[in-house]
Design a protein around this motif. Sequence first.
Motif, PDB file in Angstrom:
ATOM      1  N   THR A  28       0.845  -1.182   0.000  1.00  0.00           N
ATOM      2  CA  THR A  28       0.000   0.000   0.000  1.00  0.00           C
ATOM      3  C   THR A  28       0.886   1.239   0.000  1.00  0.00           C
ATOM      4  O   THR A  28       1.978   1.249   0.568  1.00  0.00           O
ATOM      5  N   LEU A  29       0.393   2.266  -0.669  1.00  0.00           N
ATOM      6  CA  LEU A  29       1.106   3.522  -0.785  1.00  0.00           C
ATOM      7  C   LEU A  29       0.254   4.649  -0.219  1.00  0.00           C
ATOM      8  O   LEU A  29      -0.972   4.610  -0.331  1.00  0.00           O
ATOM      9  N   PRO A  64      -0.542   7.448 -12.885  1.00  0.00           N
ATOM     10  CA  PRO A  64      -0.603   7.554 -11.438  1.00  0.00           C
ATOM     11  C   PRO A  64       0.708   7.208 -10.726  1.00  0.00           C
ATOM     12  O   PRO A  64       0.717   7.043  -9.523  1.00  0.00           O
ATOM     13  N   HIS A  65       1.799   7.117 -11.460  1.00  0.00           N
ATOM     14  CA  HIS A  65       3.066   6.726 -10.823  1.00  0.00           C
ATOM     15  C   HIS A  65       3.877   7.917 -10.347  1.00  0.00           C
ATOM     16  O   HIS A  65       4.941   7.756  -9.750  1.00  0.00           O
ATOM     17  N   PHE A  85      -6.132  11.050  -8.940  1.00  0.00           N
ATOM     18  CA  PHE A  85      -5.351  11.445 -10.113  1.00  0.00           C
ATOM     19  C   PHE A  85      -6.308  12.076 -11.105  1.00  0.00           C
ATOM     20  O   PHE A  85      -7.143  11.413 -11.689  1.00  0.00           O
ATOM     21  N   ALA A  86      -6.165  13.390 -11.281  1.00  0.00           N
ATOM     22  CA  ALA A  86      -7.115  14.151 -12.095  1.00  0.00           C
ATOM     23  C   ALA A  86      -6.595  14.441 -13.493  1.00  0.00           C
ATOM     24  O   ALA A  86      -7.288  15.067 -14.289  1.00  0.00           O
ATOM     25  N   GLY A  87      -5.369  14.043 -13.795  1.00  0.00           N
ATOM     26  CA  GLY A  87      -4.828  14.293 -15.121  1.00  0.00           C
ATOM     27  C   GLY A  87      -4.329  15.703 -15.329  1.00  0.00           C
ATOM     28  O   GLY A  87      -4.132  16.138 -16.457  1.00  0.00           O
ATOM     29  N   HIS A  88      -4.124  16.430 -14.237  1.00  0.00           N
ATOM     30  CA  HIS A  88      -3.513  17.754 -14.329  1.00  0.00           C
ATOM     31  C   HIS A  88      -2.797  18.068 -13.023  1.00  0.00           C
ATOM     32  O   HIS A  88      -3.103  17.500 -11.981  1.00  0.00           O
ATOM     33  N   GLN A 101      -3.672  -1.064  -7.434  1.00  0.00           N
ATOM     34  CA  GLN A 101      -4.907  -0.347  -7.744  1.00  0.00           C
ATOM     35  C   GLN A 101      -4.672   1.082  -8.246  1.00  0.00           C
ATOM     36  O   GLN A 101      -5.613   1.822  -8.522  1.00  0.00           O
ATOM     37  N   LEU A 102      -3.406   1.498  -8.355  1.00  0.00           N
ATOM     38  CA  LEU A 102      -3.101   2.867  -8.780  1.00  0.00           C
ATOM     39  C   LEU A 102      -3.747   3.225 -10.109  1.00  0.00           C
ATOM     40  O   LEU A 102      -4.265   4.325 -10.279  1.00  0.00           O
TER      41      LEU A 102
END
Length: 150
Positions: free
Chosen positions: A5-6, A90-91, A38-41, A23-24
């Motif tokens: 888990t992170l 998401p990394h 993670f919204a892509g911005h 699951q990221l």
Amino acid sequence: MSETTLHIVCPHCHTTNRVRADQLASAPTCGQCKQPLFAGHPVALGDEATFDKHVARSQIPVLVDFWAPWCGPCRMMAPAYEQAAVLLEPHMQLAKVDTEAVPALGTRYNIRSIPTLALFASGREVARQAGALTNPAQIVQWARAHAPLT
């Protein structure tokens, strides 16, 4: 490895969430505000406390663009940085710090020219790039080359 888990800090409410590493890529949401982690911005980090929380608590690298609204090269790089967020999440989490609004962070990290990209991992700066990178592929390549292996 799938049970690792992170800690991921929410870009919306800044709550620290635990997410299974496997699951990221499955569009995890914040347990507090239910918004996507993670919204892509890039997330705007508008004060020192928020910056410190994201850098210290996120267990994925955080790439920070130190910029200012009056800076021409910063404005030129902004669209590429926005596009890089889609490619690196998401990394990696991407963030922006307006050095005019939060000058203490520019001072703390000895930011002498803008834009400056700083890559943080485990709460510390691991790489820095001064000057505009105006192609998303350049930003992605630089970030991946300097991110610690996980």
